[in-house]
Design an enzyme around this catalytic site. Sequence first.
Site, short mmCIF file in Angstrom:
data_model
loop_
_atom_site.label_atom_id
_atom_site.label_comp_id
_atom_site.label_asym_id
_atom_site.label_seq_id
_atom_site.Cartn_x
_atom_site.Cartn_y
_atom_site.Cartn_z
N ASP A 308 0.87 -1.18 0.00
CA ASP A 308 0.00 0.00 0.00
C ASP A 308 0.90 1.23 0.00
O ASP A 308 1.87 1.26 -0.74
CB ASP A 308 -0.94 -0.11 1.21
CG ASP A 308 -2.19 0.72 1.05
OD1 ASP A 308 -2.30 1.43 0.05
OD2 ASP A 308 -3.05 0.68 1.94
N HIS A 309 0.64 2.18 0.83
CA HIS A 309 1.44 3.40 0.75
C HIS A 309 2.91 3.15 1.05
O HIS A 309 3.24 2.27 1.84
CB HIS A 309 0.92 4.41 1.78
CG HIS A 309 -0.53 4.64 1.65
ND1 HIS A 309 -1.28 5.21 2.62
CD2 HIS A 309 -1.39 4.34 0.64
CE1 HIS A 309 -2.55 5.26 2.23
NE2 HIS A 309 -2.63 4.74 1.03
C1 DNO Z 1 -5.69 4.93 -0.15
C2 DNO Z 1 -6.58 3.93 -0.67
C3 DNO Z 1 -8.02 4.37 -0.70
C4 DNO Z 1 -8.82 3.36 -1.45
C5 DNO Z 1 -10.28 3.59 -1.47
C6 DNO Z 1 -10.96 2.36 -1.96
O1 DNO Z 1 -4.55 4.87 -0.39
O2 DNO Z 1 -6.42 2.75 0.00
O3 DNO Z 1 -8.14 5.59 -1.33
O4 DNO Z 1 -8.41 3.33 -2.77
O5 DNO Z 1 -10.76 3.94 -0.25
O6 DNO Z 1 -12.23 2.66 -2.39
#
Ligand code: DNO
Length: 352
Positions: A308-309
């Site tokens: 993720d991030h």
């Molecule tokens: C952030 C993401 C969210 C995600 C939405 C899914 O980095 O995980 O913006 O894309 O909440 O709908």
Amino acid sequence: MEMSFRWYGNDDPVTLENIRQIPQMKGIVSAIYDIPAGEVWPYEDIVELRDQISAHGMRLNVIESVPVHEDIKMGRNRRDELIENYKETIRNLSRAGIKTVCYNFMPVFDWTRIELDAPLEDGSNSLKYDETLIKDIDPLSGELTLPGWDLSYQTDDLKEIMDAYQKIDENQLFENLIYFLEHIIPVAEEEDVLMAIHPDDPPWSIFGLPRIITGAEALRKLFKAVPSKNNGITFCTGSYGASSENDLFEIIDVAKDRIYFVHARNVKWTGERSFQETSHSIHDGSLDMVGIIEKLIKEGINVPIRPDHGRMIWGETGRPGYGLYDRALGATYLNGIIDTLRNQDEIQEETT
Ligand code: DNO
């Protein structure tokens, strides 16, 4: 698990060529960003995106996200028409071979942070959330820079919407979610599409707005209300794990036969309802990333997973949380864990 990477399309400074060079990168998670929330995604546009990704040796495996229009979340009159459009988008995605759709049901704001480039000890920077500071912010003042506020989430009249939400409590919002699901899940079933709701990030109410997908209890309620297996989740470690009250292992237990997409991110709790994002390593954040991946593998969960991030490292600048370098390190860390835990004979077979 199918290692994947989020890509924001042709405007993303991180290119498909870059992503392809991360070892074992198989999937691209993306969306069509220039279609306003509520409108149908044309089949041709989906196919174009899919084919562009395939031409780079990867596959478009998850859509993140098909945004849900605020009128659906608020249960306004226009919702039926908008739900019809959503169904049509599901059909078009399915016809193009895309079978996993991530979405969220957070009112107005998607993921929220107080600082997008807060320094970390090692000289890098990352996203930070601090409840005491957030409390002093008026979201209408324009002081808030929202990382998750993609074009698709923008609304013309924030004040009107914020006011309208004053009348919607958590129960009402939950009912509106169930109404939405009762209409779209039959289409998802027909089309073999897995709907994967993303948790609220952070998993508690902000700016007086209701938030409902916050932990194990909420998921029990959600699955009870809509038992179809096409009603599943995105298991986002960093969102659920932002709250030290959430037990991620319990959440896996509750959702194990409905986890269709995994977001792996680590966060360090810095105070009550406050945290900063870190590298994926168990040594940097508060979450037991190794234990979590181990549990997912033990439960036989074999779905797309993405780092993720990431932090911003080595001088990189760009979309907060979505640079290339630290997410690539994250993917490599996750792959190391996965490969170590997987059946080695299976891996041998794949490589010969
Ligand atoms: C952030 C993401 C969210 C995600 C939405 C899914 O980095 O995980 O913006 O894309 O909440 O709908």
